[in-house]
Scaffold this motif. Structure first.
Motif, mmCIF file in Angstrom:
data_model
loop_
_atom_site.group_PDB
_atom_site.id
_atom_site.type_symbol
_atom_site.label_atom_id
_atom_site.label_comp_id
_atom_site.label_asym_id
_atom_site.label_seq_id
_atom_site.Cartn_x
_atom_site.Cartn_y
_atom_site.Cartn_z
ATOM 1 N N HIS A 134 -1.815 17.432 -2.290
ATOM 2 C CA HIS A 134 -2.895 16.489 -2.015
ATOM 3 C C HIS A 134 -2.323 15.077 -1.932
ATOM 4 O O HIS A 134 -1.593 14.658 -2.827
ATOM 5 C CB HIS A 134 -3.965 16.537 -3.107
ATOM 6 N N GLN A 135 -2.687 14.370 -0.876
ATOM 7 C CA GLN A 135 -2.221 12.986 -0.762
ATOM 8 C C GLN A 135 -3.144 12.063 -1.534
ATOM 9 O O GLN A 135 -4.350 12.289 -1.604
ATOM 10 C CB GLN A 135 -2.179 12.556 0.701
ATOM 11 N N TYR A 136 -2.579 11.034 -2.111
ATOM 12 C CA TYR A 136 -3.379 10.002 -2.746
ATOM 13 C C TYR A 136 -2.764 8.656 -2.426
ATOM 14 O O TYR A 136 -1.599 8.534 -2.094
ATOM 15 C CB TYR A 136 -3.532 10.230 -4.247
ATOM 16 N N TYR A 137 -3.609 7.655 -2.506
ATOM 17 C CA TYR A 137 -3.219 6.309 -2.125
ATOM 18 C C TYR A 137 -3.380 5.377 -3.318
ATOM 19 O O TYR A 137 -4.278 5.544 -4.119
ATOM 20 C CB TYR A 137 -4.102 5.822 -0.970
ATOM 21 N N TYR A 138 -2.508 4.416 -3.394
ATOM 22 C CA TYR A 138 -2.605 3.406 -4.434
ATOM 23 C C TYR A 138 -1.982 2.127 -3.908
ATOM 24 O O TYR A 138 -1.332 2.111 -2.869
ATOM 25 C CB TYR A 138 -1.943 3.869 -5.730
ATOM 26 N N LYS A 139 -2.235 1.040 -4.608
ATOM 27 C CA LYS A 139 -1.677 -0.257 -4.234
ATOM 28 C C LYS A 139 -0.851 -0.773 -5.399
ATOM 29 O O LYS A 139 -1.147 -0.504 -6.558
ATOM 30 C CB LYS A 139 -2.783 -1.278 -3.949
ATOM 31 N N LYS A 140 0.181 -1.503 -5.061
ATOM 32 C CA LYS A 140 0.912 -2.226 -6.094
ATOM 33 C C LYS A 140 1.227 -3.610 -5.555
ATOM 34 O O LYS A 140 1.237 -3.834 -4.342
ATOM 35 C CB LYS A 140 2.160 -1.484 -6.548
ATOM 36 N N TRP A 141 1.431 -4.522 -6.471
ATOM 37 C CA TRP A 141 1.741 -5.895 -6.111
ATOM 38 C C TRP A 141 3.046 -6.288 -6.788
ATOM 39 O O TRP A 141 3.233 -6.034 -7.976
ATOM 40 C CB TRP A 141 0.633 -6.839 -6.568
ATOM 41 N N ARG A 169 0.862 -1.187 0.000
ATOM 42 C CA ARG A 169 0.000 0.000 0.000
ATOM 43 C C ARG A 169 0.889 1.225 0.000
ATOM 44 O O ARG A 169 1.792 1.345 0.823
ATOM 45 C CB ARG A 169 -0.912 -0.007 1.218
ATOM 46 N N MET A 170 0.619 2.138 -0.913
ATOM 47 C CA MET A 170 1.496 3.284 -1.123
ATOM 48 C C MET A 170 0.739 4.593 -0.902
ATOM 49 O O MET A 170 -0.455 4.675 -1.128
ATOM 50 C CB MET A 170 2.047 3.259 -2.549
ATOM 51 N N THR A 171 1.470 5.607 -0.486
ATOM 52 C CA THR A 171 0.945 6.957 -0.343
ATOM 53 C C THR A 171 1.897 7.894 -1.054
ATOM 54 O O THR A 171 3.106 7.729 -0.987
ATOM 55 C CB THR A 171 0.883 7.370 1.149
ATOM 56 N N ASP A 172 1.340 8.887 -1.733
ATOM 57 C CA ASP A 172 2.174 9.866 -2.404
ATOM 58 C C ASP A 172 1.468 11.210 -2.346
ATOM 59 O O ASP A 172 0.324 11.313 -1.921
ATOM 60 C CB ASP A 172 2.424 9.448 -3.849
ATOM 61 N N GLU A 173 2.143 12.235 -2.766
ATOM 62 C CA GLU A 173 1.596 13.585 -2.734
ATOM 63 C C GLU A 173 1.831 14.243 -4.085
ATOM 64 O O GLU A 173 2.907 14.134 -4.661
ATOM 65 C CB GLU A 173 2.308 14.368 -1.628
ATOM 66 N N ASP A 174 0.789 14.937 -4.589
ATOM 67 C CA ASP A 174 0.957 15.621 -5.870
ATOM 68 C C ASP A 174 1.548 17.012 -5.651
ATOM 69 O O ASP A 174 1.847 17.410 -4.519
ATOM 70 C CB ASP A 174 -0.349 15.667 -6.659
ATOM 71 N N LEU A 175 1.728 17.755 -6.710
ATOM 72 C CA LEU A 175 2.373 19.071 -6.632
ATOM 73 C C LEU A 175 1.580 20.071 -5.801
ATOM 74 O O LEU A 175 2.144 21.026 -5.270
ATOM 75 C CB LEU A 175 2.619 19.622 -8.037
ATOM 76 N N GLN A 176 0.277 19.868 -5.691
ATOM 77 C CA GLN A 176 -0.553 20.773 -4.900
ATOM 78 C C GLN A 176 -0.629 20.356 -3.428
ATOM 79 O O GLN A 176 -1.317 20.986 -2.641
ATOM 80 C CB GLN A 176 -1.980 20.849 -5.468
#
Length: 106
Positions: free
Chosen positions: A76-83, A67-74
Motif C-alpha cells: 500500500h502506498q502512503y504519502y507524507y510531507k517533511k520539511w 513531499r514523500m511517497t513510500d510503500e508498506d509491506l503489503q
C-alpha cells in the motif's frame, strides 16, 4: 551514533522565547540543517530542530517542503510531507537561527 542536532547548532536560552537554536560556528547560506518537521495524515511531528527554532519576521532560515511517497509491506502506498531547515543567509557564530512560523499561531 544518533545526534539530534547538526554539529554546527546548539540549544541555548533565547532572547526571543525560552530556548532557541544557535550557531556554534559560522553557517553558510544554503546549508541544509536537516529535517525540522514531519506530517503524517493530519499530525505534525517536530524534531529537535523544529521544536527549538523560534519565530522571526526577519528569519535567517526557511523550511523547504518535501513531499514523500513510500510503500508498506503489503504494497500500500502512503504519502507524507517533511520539511528541512535551510539557512537562507550566512549566520555568524553565536547567532540565533530563526524561521517564520507557518504551522502555529504566534
Amino acid at each position: 551514533m544518533y545526534k539530534p542536532l547538526p554539529e554546527s547548532v546548539t540549544i541555548k536560552p533565547s532572547g526571543v522565547h525560552g530556548l532557541g537554536l544557535f550557531a556554534d560556528q559560522k553557517i553558510m547560506h544554503g546549508t541544509n540543517l536537516g529535517m525540522s518537521h514531519l506530517k503524517i495524515g493530519d499530525t505534525i511531528f517536530r524534531t529537535p530542530l523544529g521544536g527549538f527554532i523560534n519565530h522571526s519576521n526577519t528569519p535567517n532560515c526557511i523550511k523547504a517542503e518535501l513531499r514523500m511517497t513510500d510503500e508498506d509491506l503489503q504494497g500500500h502506498q502512503y504519502y507524507y510531507k517533511k520539511w528541512n531547515l535551510i539557512v537562507s543567509q550566512d549566520v555568524k557564530e553565536g547567532e540565533e537561527l530563526t524561521v517564520r512560523y507557518t504551522f502555529y499561531k504566534i
